[in-house]
Write an enzyme that holds these catalytic residues in place. Structure first.
Site, PDB file in Angstrom:
ATOM      1  N   VAL A 184       0.784  -1.241   0.000  1.00 42.86           N
ATOM      2  CA  VAL A 184       0.000   0.000   0.000  1.00 42.86           C
ATOM      3  C   VAL A 184       0.814   1.288   0.000  1.00 42.86           C
ATOM      4  CG1 VAL A 184      -2.053  -1.051   1.010  1.00 42.86           C
ATOM      5  CG2 VAL A 184      -0.346  -0.030   2.507  1.00 42.86           C
ATOM      6  N   ASP A 186      -1.707  -9.052  -6.974  1.00 46.24           N
ATOM      7  CA  ASP A 186      -1.070  -9.753  -5.861  1.00 46.24           C
ATOM      8  C   ASP A 186      -1.834 -11.032  -5.594  1.00 46.24           C
ATOM      9  OD1 ASP A 186       0.199 -10.517  -3.354  1.00 46.24           O
ATOM     10  OD2 ASP A 186       0.784  -8.424  -3.156  1.00 46.24           O
ATOM     11  N   ILE A 242       1.884 -12.939 -10.950  1.00 54.49           N
ATOM     12  CA  ILE A 242       2.309 -12.208 -12.150  1.00 54.49           C
ATOM     13  C   ILE A 242       2.392 -13.165 -13.337  1.00 54.49           C
ATOM     14  CG2 ILE A 242       4.221 -10.939 -13.190  1.00 54.49           C
ATOM     15  CD1 ILE A 242       4.789  -9.853 -10.387  1.00 54.49           C
ATOM     16  N   GLU A 243       2.888 -14.370 -13.077  1.00 55.57           N
ATOM     17  CA  GLU A 243       3.013 -15.359 -14.145  1.00 55.57           C
ATOM     18  C   GLU A 243       1.652 -15.780 -14.683  1.00 55.57           C
ATOM     19  OE1 GLU A 243       6.435 -15.720 -11.296  1.00 55.57           O
ATOM     20  OE2 GLU A 243       4.287 -15.729 -11.049  1.00 55.57           O
ATOM     21  N   SER A 297       6.511  -3.724  -5.586  1.00 56.17           N
ATOM     22  CA  SER A 297       7.108  -3.861  -4.264  1.00 56.17           C
ATOM     23  C   SER A 297       7.292  -5.351  -4.022  1.00 56.17           C
ATOM     24  CB  SER A 297       6.180  -3.276  -3.204  1.00 56.17           C
ATOM     25  OG  SER A 297       5.819  -1.961  -3.497  1.00 56.17           O
ATOM     26  N   CYS A 305      11.278 -10.189  -0.840  1.00 58.46           N
ATOM     27  CA  CYS A 305      12.738 -10.345  -0.941  1.00 58.46           C
ATOM     28  C   CYS A 305      13.146 -11.497  -1.859  1.00 58.46           C
ATOM     29  CB  CYS A 305      13.331 -10.563   0.441  1.00 58.46           C
ATOM     30  SG  CYS A 305      13.124  -9.129   1.507  1.00 58.46           S
TER      31      CYS A 305
END
Length: 140
Positions: A13, A33, A56-57, A75, A78
């Site tokens: 956000v 997401d 995303i894929e 964003s 990691c």
């Protein structure tokens, strides 16, 4: 039109708040997401933004085209999207980039966790951005 249309990957956000504070005419056309909790928080804060609950894929090229965006904001977690992998991909695709380490509090957002930001573009002109009170991390 100079109005930027942004696709937001990994719907954290902070990003839309930063965009709105930038005073740049911009609209987040969709957020993507797979995390259901992140999606609930995002939808609560940005009820008028299209939210795609998928990886995303899992987005097809046709879906990307229909969104008609000219900028991608993300964003990422990691792993597996490490900084080194991201930089290598950006350089291999011919983008120039600039990196920043910023605390959202320096942008008026009440979250003191230091964040990594990277801005990339294809044009050969230098990026004109500087972090508030710093010279940025690096520019390539």
């Amino acid at each position: 039109s100079s109005h930027m249309k942004m696709l937001h990957l990994y719907s954290y956000v902070d990003i839309p708040f930063i965009v709105s504070e930038s005073c740049i005419p911009a609209q987040v056309v969709a957020a993507v997401d797979v995390n259901t909790v992140a999606n609930e928080v995002y939808k609560y804060n940005f009820p008028h933004t299209q939210l795609l609950a998928k990886t995303i894929e899992g987005i097809t090229l046709e879906e990307f085209d229909k969104l008609s965006f000219n900028m991608i904001l993300m964003s990422p977690p990691c792993q597996p999207f490490t900084r080194d992998m991201l930089i290598q991909t950006i350089e291999n695709c011919g983008f120039q980039y600039q990196e920043f380490l910023l605390s959202p509090t320096s942008l008026g957002i009440p979250n003191s966790r230091l964040r990594y930001f990277l801005i990339a573009k294809l044009q050969s002109e230098p990026l004109p951005f500087q972090a508030p009170g710093t010279d940025g991390v690096s520019q390539n």
